[in-house]
Design a protein around this motif. Structure first.
Motif, PDB file in Angstrom:
ATOM      1  N   GLN A  21       0.878  -1.304  -0.032  1.00  0.00           N
ATOM      2  CA  GLN A  21      -0.010   0.117  -0.003  1.00  0.00           C
ATOM      3  C   GLN A  21       0.880   1.399  -0.094  1.00  0.00           C
ATOM      4  O   GLN A  21       0.463   2.150  -0.707  1.00  0.00           O
ATOM      5  CB  GLN A  21      -0.928  -0.136   1.284  1.00  0.00           C
ATOM      6  CG  GLN A  21      -2.123  -0.858   1.143  1.00  0.00           C
ATOM      7  CD  GLN A  21      -2.834  -1.053   2.186  1.00  0.00           C
ATOM      8  OE1 GLN A  21      -2.658  -0.268   3.262  1.00  0.00           O
ATOM      9  NE2 GLN A  21      -3.930  -2.070   2.313  1.00  0.00           N
ATOM     10  N   ASP A  25       1.483   3.985  -3.367  1.00  0.00           N
ATOM     11  CA  ASP A  25       0.948   5.333  -3.217  1.00  0.00           C
ATOM     12  C   ASP A  25       2.180   6.286  -3.706  1.00  0.00           C
ATOM     13  O   ASP A  25       2.711   6.926  -3.141  1.00  0.00           O
ATOM     14  CB  ASP A  25       0.698   5.546  -1.818  1.00  0.00           C
ATOM     15  CG  ASP A  25       0.040   6.897  -1.414  1.00  0.00           C
ATOM     16  OD1 ASP A  25      -0.127   7.452  -2.588  1.00  0.00           O
ATOM     17  OD2 ASP A  25      -0.228   7.358  -0.448  1.00  0.00           O
ATOM     18  N   SER A  48     -14.434   6.157 -13.517  1.00  0.00           N
ATOM     19  CA  SER A  48     -13.809   5.789 -12.206  1.00  0.00           C
ATOM     20  C   SER A  48     -12.399   5.772 -12.378  1.00  0.00           C
ATOM     21  O   SER A  48     -11.779   6.252 -10.919  1.00  0.00           O
ATOM     22  CB  SER A  48     -14.210   4.132 -12.088  1.00  0.00           C
ATOM     23  OG  SER A  48     -13.544   3.535 -13.019  1.00  0.00           O
ATOM     24  N   SER A  49     -11.586   5.529 -13.060  1.00  0.00           N
ATOM     25  CA  SER A  49     -10.203   5.755 -12.987  1.00  0.00           C
ATOM     26  C   SER A  49      -9.662   7.414 -13.051  1.00  0.00           C
ATOM     27  O   SER A  49      -9.066   7.444 -12.297  1.00  0.00           O
ATOM     28  CB  SER A  49      -9.501   5.190 -14.627  1.00  0.00           C
ATOM     29  OG  SER A  49      -9.709   3.844 -14.278  1.00  0.00           O
ATOM     30  N   SER A  52     -10.133   8.222  -9.337  1.00  0.00           N
ATOM     31  CA  SER A  52      -9.210   7.681  -8.581  1.00  0.00           C
ATOM     32  C   SER A  52      -7.937   8.285  -8.831  1.00  0.00           C
ATOM     33  O   SER A  52      -7.332   8.598  -7.948  1.00  0.00           O
ATOM     34  CB  SER A  52      -8.950   6.271  -9.089  1.00  0.00           C
ATOM     35  OG  SER A  52     -10.272   5.714  -8.662  1.00  0.00           O
ATOM     36  N   PRO A  72      -5.731   4.031  -4.726  1.00  0.00           N
ATOM     37  CA  PRO A  72      -5.731   2.797  -5.731  1.00  0.00           C
ATOM     38  C   PRO A  72      -4.513   2.669  -6.274  1.00  0.00           C
ATOM     39  O   PRO A  72      -3.497   3.475  -6.540  1.00  0.00           O
ATOM     40  CB  PRO A  72      -6.687   3.560  -6.787  1.00  0.00           C
ATOM     41  CG  PRO A  72      -6.655   5.030  -6.613  1.00  0.00           C
ATOM     42  CD  PRO A  72      -6.276   5.289  -5.241  1.00  0.00           C
ATOM     43  N   THR A  73      -4.219   1.251  -6.809  1.00  0.00           N
ATOM     44  CA  THR A  73      -2.898   0.793  -6.982  1.00  0.00           C
ATOM     45  C   THR A  73      -2.794   1.159  -8.681  1.00  0.00           C
ATOM     46  O   THR A  73      -3.689   0.811  -9.525  1.00  0.00           O
ATOM     47  CB  THR A  73      -2.759  -0.641  -6.948  1.00  0.00           C
ATOM     48  OG1 THR A  73      -2.695  -1.003  -5.576  1.00  0.00           O
ATOM     49  CG2 THR A  73      -1.326  -1.111  -7.693  1.00  0.00           C
ATOM     50  N   THR A  75      -2.021   1.036 -12.376  1.00  0.00           N
ATOM     51  CA  THR A  75      -1.916  -0.298 -13.366  1.00  0.00           C
ATOM     52  C   THR A  75      -1.054  -0.118 -14.536  1.00  0.00           C
ATOM     53  O   THR A  75      -0.617   0.989 -14.871  1.00  0.00           O
ATOM     54  CB  THR A  75      -3.346  -0.408 -13.705  1.00  0.00           C
ATOM     55  OG1 THR A  75      -3.686   0.582 -14.517  1.00  0.00           O
ATOM     56  CG2 THR A  75      -4.294  -0.902 -12.732  1.00  0.00           C
ATOM     57  N   THR A  78      -0.340   3.301 -16.749  1.00  0.00           N
ATOM     58  CA  THR A  78      -0.419   4.502 -15.920  1.00  0.00           C
ATOM     59  C   THR A  78       0.473   5.501 -16.149  1.00  0.00           C
ATOM     60  O   THR A  78       1.956   4.987 -16.019  1.00  0.00           O
ATOM     61  CB  THR A  78      -0.683   4.289 -14.229  1.00  0.00           C
ATOM     62  OG1 THR A  78      -1.833   3.589 -14.000  1.00  0.00           O
ATOM     63  CG2 THR A  78      -0.788   5.523 -13.646  1.00  0.00           C
TER      64      THR A  78
END
Length: 183
Positions: A21, A25, A48-49, A52, A72-73, A75, A78
């Motif tokens: 986590q 971040d 939604s992305s 986030s 949120p992680t 992906t 990104t």
């Protein structure tokens, strides 16, 4: 020629889930790294992305994870805009997340110079601790011409610059360890 790998490891008194986590971040990177002072996650395609990513782009001044829920992680694919600093010098870069293996591997590439920054998490046998390794990887030891010129002319040369990266990696993983242990 750049060192193909610069790395450091530390044992964190926290399970891999808590370390993960903190590692993912990216909005809090500026609080940990002496060189990368801010990472801003760019919005992705879906709504939604977008929400986030917007929540995760608080930068060096704050972390969306600190507000309660984990960030949120990011992906693969990104993109982040980064602001780096060494002494009085500031420069922008961008990164693209290239590998995400939850609670094991998180990696991003800096397209401008071809380097990859990789975090590896290895839980101990009982799962109570995690060995955290951060690596700066330069495949073949060759960065871009632009990077080589800037390092030589502005950042003190390869040896000095890489020594500062080594110190920075150690500082970053110690900060990640403290965060995960107190999370």
């Amino acid at each position: 020629m750049a060192a193909p790998e610069i790395s450091a490891s530390t044992t964190v008194n926290a399970p891999a889930s808590k370390v993960w986590q903190r590692v993912t971040d990216l909005s809090a990177m500026g609080q940990r790294s002496p060189q990368c002072k801010k990472m801003i996650l760019l919005p992705r395609g879906s709504s939604s992305s977008n929400s986030s990513a917007a929540g995760a782009s608080t930068g060096a001044g704050g972390s969306s994870a600190g507000a309660g829920a984990p960030a949120p992680t990011p992906t693969p694919g990104t993109v982040t805009i980064n602001f780096n600093r060494q002494g009085i010098l500031w420069w922008p870069t961008w990164a693209v997340v290239t590998e995400v293996e939850p609670e094991k591997v998180f990696e991003f590439k800096i397209p401008l110079n071809g380097t990859r920054w990789r975090f590896e998490l290895t839980p101990t046998a009982d799962g109570a601790q995690t060995v955290l390794t951060e690596k700066r990887l330069v495949p073949g030891g060759n960065t871009s011409l632009v990077s080589r010129v800037l390092v030589a002319a502005v950042l003190g040369g390869e040896e000095k610059f890489e020594a500062s990266l080594q110190e920075g990696i150690q500082q970053t993983i110690r900060a990640l360890a403290r965060e995960a242990e107190n999370f």
